[in-house]
Design an enzyme around this catalytic site. Structure first.
Site, PDB file in Angstrom:
ATOM      1  CG  ASP A  75     -57.555 -35.322  91.738  1.00  0.00           C
ATOM      2  OD1 ASP A  75     -57.961 -36.470  91.500  1.00  0.00           O
ATOM      3  OD2 ASP A  75     -57.866 -34.677  92.768  1.00  0.00           O
ATOM      4  CE  LYS A 101     -60.459 -30.628  94.073  1.00  0.00           C
ATOM      5  NZ  LYS A 101     -60.077 -30.707  95.511  1.00  0.00           N
ATOM      6  N   GLY A 136     -57.618 -47.222  95.627  1.00  0.00           N
ATOM      7  CA  GLY A 136     -57.803 -46.025  94.816  1.00  0.00           C
ATOM      8  C   GLY A 136     -56.554 -45.159  94.817  1.00  0.00           C
ATOM      9  CB  VAL A 137     -54.555 -43.705  92.052  1.00  0.00           C
ATOM     10  CG1 VAL A 137     -55.551 -42.778  91.362  1.00  0.00           C
ATOM     11  CG2 VAL A 137     -53.136 -43.189  91.911  1.00  0.00           C
ATOM     12  CG  ASP A 138     -59.025 -41.467  95.333  1.00  0.00           C
ATOM     13  OD1 ASP A 138     -58.710 -42.678  95.352  1.00  0.00           O
ATOM     14  OD2 ASP A 138     -60.194 -41.078  95.563  1.00  0.00           O
ATOM     15  NE  ARG A 139     -58.701 -45.781 100.483  1.00  0.00           N
ATOM     16  CZ  ARG A 139     -58.957 -47.077 100.719  1.00  0.00           C
ATOM     17  NH1 ARG A 139     -59.608 -47.800  99.813  1.00  0.00           N
ATOM     18  NH2 ARG A 139     -58.558 -47.624 101.850  1.00  0.00           N
ATOM     19  CB  THR A 152     -68.439 -39.054  95.548  1.00  0.00           C
ATOM     20  OG1 THR A 152     -68.413 -37.881  94.735  1.00  0.00           O
ATOM     21  CG2 THR A 152     -69.577 -39.954  95.121  1.00  0.00           C
ATOM     22  CB  THR A 181     -88.558 -35.283 107.262  1.00  0.00           C
ATOM     23  OG1 THR A 181     -89.653 -35.931 107.938  1.00  0.00           O
ATOM     24  CG2 THR A 181     -87.864 -36.298 106.358  1.00  0.00           C
TER      25      THR A 181
END
Length: 253
Positions: A6, A13, A101-104, A126, A177
């Protein structure tokens, strides 16, 4: 035995999979100087896989670097999964399927295989990704936003006076802040996830199962008021489901 890869935005990974499932070994490596020798060291000594399958959201140069390591270590090249129109019971909503995205896609494959559909699949890394999946595997579409850490970096890069002197804590009300930046970004991510899930409820036949994974999932989960099903290695698990549909071909000599 299959080696799953991955290639994500932050790290690679990997998992060595026994058939039909279950990890014999796994690990993760950040993209940084010295990545290639670290990958060689991590994989040296593993049993030779019959097949290497990979999913990638990185550039061609990094893919080529990883493929070269696979060739040298195992005399085999990865099979790269590019996002399909449909696979493993999941049907892609995109008019141009390869642009999802292939990850999705693989995270939805894992959720569907685990019996969680209808569901909302949230990936907190990210990028913050959100996808809606019906009970019969139809992807309805989704959203992409900066992940909470990227939100913070973007804010600091675009402003002259927002310069926290320390990492902030996530609070309901901040009086400095550093805490205000951290709280605003993390709570914005949590709010988007919950808004998406509740807006999808009528279409999905009721409040859907909310699946949350990714590198920032553990930090986000306490900020959510909806029930959450935490998941690990969703992309690798989806890749394993897909790999089990493939015929093993002999490795080149």
């Amino acid at each position: 035995m299959r080696l799953l890869l991955d290639l994500g935005n932050t790290r690679l990974k990997w998992a060595l999979m026994l058939q039909p499932d279950g990890w014999l070994a796994q690990g993760a490596l950040d993209w940084q100087e010295g990545f290639e020798p670290a990958l060689v060291s991590a994989l040296t000594g593993l049993p030779k896989p019959e097949m290497i399958v990979a999913a990638s959201v990185v550039d061609a140069a990094r893919e080529a670097q990883v493929a070269d390591v696979m060739s040298r270590l195992f005399a085999n090249n990865p099979i790269w999964l590019r996002t399909p129109t449909s696979a493993c019971g999941v049907r892609n909503a995109y008019a141009e399927p390869q642009r999802l995205g292939v990850d999705r896609f693989l995270a939805m494959v894992a959720a569907y295989a685990d019996g969680y559909a209808p569901c909302v699949v949230a990936g907190a890394g990210t990028a913050l990704t959100l996808d809606a999946l019906t009970a019969d595997g139809q992807h309805l579409g989704g959203l992409i936003a900066p992940g909470p850490q990227l939100m913070q970096r973007s804010l600091l890069d675009a402003t002259a006076r927002v310069r926290p002197e320390r990492p902030g804590a996530v609070l309901e009300l901040a009086d400095n802040t550093a805490d205000a930046v951290a709280s605003g970004c993390w709570q914005a991510a949590a709010a988007l996830i919950e808004r998406f899930a509740t807006r999808m409820a009528p279409t999905l036949g009721g409040l859907p199962t909310l699946i949350l994974g990714g590198g920032d999932a553990a930090e986000l989960q306490p900020l959510l008021t909806l029930p959450v099903q935490m998941t690990r290695d969703g992309v690798l698990r989806g890749l394993a489901v897909w790999a089990n549909t493939q015929t093993v071909t002999p490795s080149p000599i």
